[in-house]
Design an enzyme around this catalytic site. Structure first.
Site, PDB file in Angstrom:
ATOM      1  N   LYS A   1     -89.044 -37.341 114.185  1.00  0.00           N
ATOM      2  CA  LYS A   1     -90.106 -36.378 115.248  1.00  0.00           C
ATOM      3  C   LYS A   1     -90.842 -35.343 114.176  1.00  0.00           C
ATOM      4  CE  LYS A   1     -86.819 -35.491 118.960  1.00  0.00           C
ATOM      5  NZ  LYS A   1     -87.423 -35.882 120.401  1.00  0.00           N
TER       6      LYS A   1
ATOM      7  N   HIS B   1     -78.472 -33.529 115.689  1.00  0.00           N
ATOM      8  CA  HIS B   1     -79.969 -33.048 115.687  1.00  0.00           C
ATOM      9  C   HIS B   1     -80.102 -31.624 115.352  1.00  0.00           C
ATOM     10  CE1 HIS B   1     -80.164 -36.854 117.697  1.00  0.00           C
ATOM     11  NE2 HIS B   1     -79.849 -36.485 119.062  1.00  0.00           N
TER      12      HIS B   1
ATOM     13  N   LYS C   1     -75.825 -42.347 116.320  1.00  0.00           N
ATOM     14  CA  LYS C   1     -75.155 -41.101 116.374  1.00  0.00           C
ATOM     15  C   LYS C   1     -74.387 -40.946 117.749  1.00  0.00           C
ATOM     16  CE  LYS C   1     -76.402 -38.155 119.221  1.00  0.00           C
ATOM     17  NZ  LYS C   1     -77.028 -38.151 120.488  1.00  0.00           N
TER      18      LYS C   1
ATOM     19  N   ASP D   1     -73.104 -34.352 121.182  1.00  0.00           N
ATOM     20  CA  ASP D   1     -74.174 -35.233 121.462  1.00  0.00           C
ATOM     21  C   ASP D   1     -75.273 -34.613 120.799  1.00  0.00           C
ATOM     22  OD1 ASP D   1     -75.731 -37.007 122.878  1.00  0.00           O
ATOM     23  OD2 ASP D   1     -76.445 -35.314 124.168  1.00  0.00           O
TER      24      ASP D   1
ATOM     25  N   HIS E   1     -82.307 -39.714 115.423  1.00  0.00           N
ATOM     26  CA  HIS E   1     -83.952 -39.786 115.517  1.00  0.00           C
ATOM     27  C   HIS E   1     -84.595 -38.559 115.634  1.00  0.00           C
ATOM     28  CE1 HIS E   1     -82.831 -38.318 119.903  1.00  0.00           C
ATOM     29  NE2 HIS E   1     -84.229 -38.639 120.033  1.00  0.00           N
TER      30      HIS E   1
HETATM   31  C1  BG6 Z   1     -80.248 -37.980 122.515  1.00  0.00           C
HETATM   32  C2  BG6 Z   1     -79.044 -37.467 123.185  1.00  0.00           C
HETATM   33  O1  BG6 Z   1     -79.463 -38.160 121.191  1.00  0.00           O
HETATM   34  O2  BG6 Z   1     -81.333 -36.940 122.449  1.00  0.00           O
HETATM   35  C3  BG6 Z   1     -79.512 -37.125 124.625  1.00  0.00           C
HETATM   36  O3  BG6 Z   1     -77.931 -38.406 123.434  1.00  0.00           O
HETATM   37  C4  BG6 Z   1     -80.762 -36.236 124.732  1.00  0.00           C
HETATM   38  O4  BG6 Z   1     -78.523 -36.362 125.339  1.00  0.00           O
HETATM   39  C5  BG6 Z   1     -81.813 -36.727 123.606  1.00  0.00           C
HETATM   40  O5  BG6 Z   1     -81.325 -36.125 126.049  1.00  0.00           O
HETATM   41  C6  BG6 Z   1     -82.950 -35.819 123.446  1.00  0.00           C
HETATM   42  O6  BG6 Z   1     -83.734 -36.406 122.243  1.00  0.00           O
HETATM   43  P1  BG6 Z   1     -85.115 -37.027 123.290  1.00  0.00           P
HETATM   44  O7  BG6 Z   1     -86.296 -37.351 121.935  1.00  0.00           O
HETATM   45  O8  BG6 Z   1     -84.952 -38.295 123.881  1.00  0.00           O
HETATM   46  O9  BG6 Z   1     -85.791 -36.092 123.966  1.00  0.00           O
END
Ligand code: BG6
Length: 464
Positions: free
Chosen positions: A177, A235, A143, A230, A173
């Site tokens: 979670k 997400h 992503k 982002d 991702h």
């Molecule tokens: C990522 C973003 O996909 O997810 C980041 O690019 C972000 O900017 C991050 O900080 C947050 O997810 P995690 O699981 O790494 O805290």
């Protein structure tokens, strides 16, 4: 979650753009996790490919150091075993002949992970297909899946010329979670919530991902993406889907993904006026986060102020279905904020205005699904300890056990096993971009002013 498709476990994992941050910070630590748990097949190998002039030895050394930093809880013996499985080929990932030599697709199917900037996806996919990587292999797109609707449609059309949807994995991702997955358990395995899970009882839903992190050396990616691309396009919209979806008949990839895409299809298009009223973009200025002094975003290394990138985005969406009519879904995420608040909060409507409580007003019940640390809580009103006729707020809370397998490890295992349940389908990615398009266009045309917040502050944006 389901292990829907039973496919062959693949043994070869190629990473295009292997010298980048994603490989060392997330992908290899996740593979170390899987190796430690005995989940990788015998003969497993990782081939890194990229333009950085590395050798297998220097790549192995680089990953060894990265694993010591990012996969420290994994025993050194396991990390060293993984390092021995790595090789590196210095090649242009958009050159079919070079990829043919690097990936050796004639030897059998493999996973090809595009750890590349979005603009390189298309030329890389063309080269992968021309190199002879067939549809028994699996193509993984990190992503954000593109940078806008048109680009994503073009990429999907290109992918579908050579690959079936089953062999394409679009990664988000957050779907790995446990609290995000737990939305399904909570909603559909308890009698308690589902009857109340409608606009009749729910007033609003807030999905928030506030970070104290700043750029962390990722300007070359982030300055082109910004908070909307982002975090929100992928997400946070995925969390919205899990909260808003109709009950799927099963947790198979088809049923689950059909229900998620149905939610996205019903998200109302924002008109130009809605974008002005219902969206906020902002950028941090110099400040202090804890002990850390942070420069203004525009002064961060690698940032081009003329790109006008936001580090904070907030949008209010409506889902035009019987269930959700009149319920605002507010999505917000920002970097360099004073606190990490990462949760989905479902606020229930007030109880009828009775005269039972002379001196106090019941607060709305709020169900919070916290993503870090993983916790569930429910705000209630109880009779006070002193005067039983005065209400006091109380919280029912539950800490979830630490996640057994990291989010990336979960998703990589699914890819190796060929299970698409937790990957984003093409129509889902496109709907998510459709929702963002009017916002991206209006922000680009400067129709929504860029607000500012000092790094380290509790930013509450002005809304019109
Ligand atoms: C990522 C973003 O996909 O997810 C980041 O690019 C972000 O900017 C991050 O900080 C947050 O997810 P995690 O699981 O790494 O805290």
């Amino acid at each position: 979650m389901s292990k829907g498709n039973s496919q062959t476990m693949l043994k070869k994992f190629a990473i295009l753009g292997a010298a980048g941050d994603l490989t060392s910070r997330l992908l290899l630590p996740a593979l170390a996790n899987l190796l430690q748990d005995g989940r990788l097949p015998d003969g497993f190998e990782v081939v890194g490919v990229g333009l950085e002039p590395l050798t297998t030895e220097s790549f192995q050394q680089h990953i060894k150091e990265a694993l010591a930093e990012f996969a420290a809880p994994t025993p050194e013996e396991v990390r060293n075993r993984l390092v021995k499985m790595l090789s590196y080929v210095h090649a242009d990932v958009t050159d079919a002949e070079a990829l043919k030599k690097a990936l050796k697709p004639a030897e059998g199917p493999l996973v090809v992970y595009l750890a590349l900037p979005a603009p390189v996806f298309e030329p890389a996919v063309k080269a992968i297909a021309a190199a002879g990587v067939g549809q028994d292999s699996r193509i993984v797109i990190e992503k954000p899946h593109g940078t806008d609707l048109e680009g994503t449609q073009a990429l999907d059309a290109l992918l579908s010329k050579t690959y079936t949807e089953d062999s394409v994995f679009r990664i988000d991702h957050f779907l790995g979670k446990q609290t995000v997955q737990n939305v399904l358990g909570l909603r559909f395995a308890n009698r308690l919530f589902e009857p109340l899970w409608t606009g009749e009882h729910i007033e609003r839903v807030d999905i928030r991902w506030d970070e104290t992190l700043t750029l962390e050396g990722r300007a070359s990616y982030y300055d082109r993406a910004g908070a909307l691309r982002d975090m929100l396009q992928n997400h946070l919209l995925q969390i919205l889907c899990m909260i808003a979806m109709e009950p799927p008949a099963s947790l198979s990839e088809r049923d689950l993904r059909d229900k998620k895409v149905e939610v996205l299809r019903n998200v109302r298009d924002l008109s130009p006026n809605d974008v002005k009223r219902q969206t906020v973009r902002a950028r941090y200025t110099a400040g202090t986060i804890g002990e850390r002094k942070v420069p203004s975003y525009v002064d961060e290394q690698g940032v081009k102020p003329e790109r006008d990138t936001e580090t904070f985005a907030q949008i209010t969406l409506h889902i035009d279905t019987w269930r959700w009519g009149g319920v605002p879904f507010v999505l917000r995420s920002g970097k360099a904020l004073g606190d990490t608040r990462q949760e989905a909060a479902v606020t229930f409507r007030e109880v009828p205005a009775l005269t039972l409580w002379h001196d106090s007003t019941p607060q709305p019940n709020v169900l919070r699904l916290r993503l870090r640390p993983d916790e569930l809580s429910l705000d209630l009103n109880l009779n006070g300890a002193g005067d039983p006729f005065v209400l006091e707020p109380a919280e029912l809370g539950l800490k979830l056990a630490p996640q057994e397998m990291g989010a990336y490890a979960r998703l990589l295992l699914d890819i190796l096993e060929g299970d698409n349940t937790l990957s984003i389908r093409a129509d889902e990615a496109e709907e998510a971009w459709r929702i963002m398009t009017p916002i991206l266009d209006a922000w680009k045309a400067d129709e929504v002013p860029m607000q500012e917040y000092p790094a380290g502050s509790e930013f509450e944006p002005k809304t019109s």
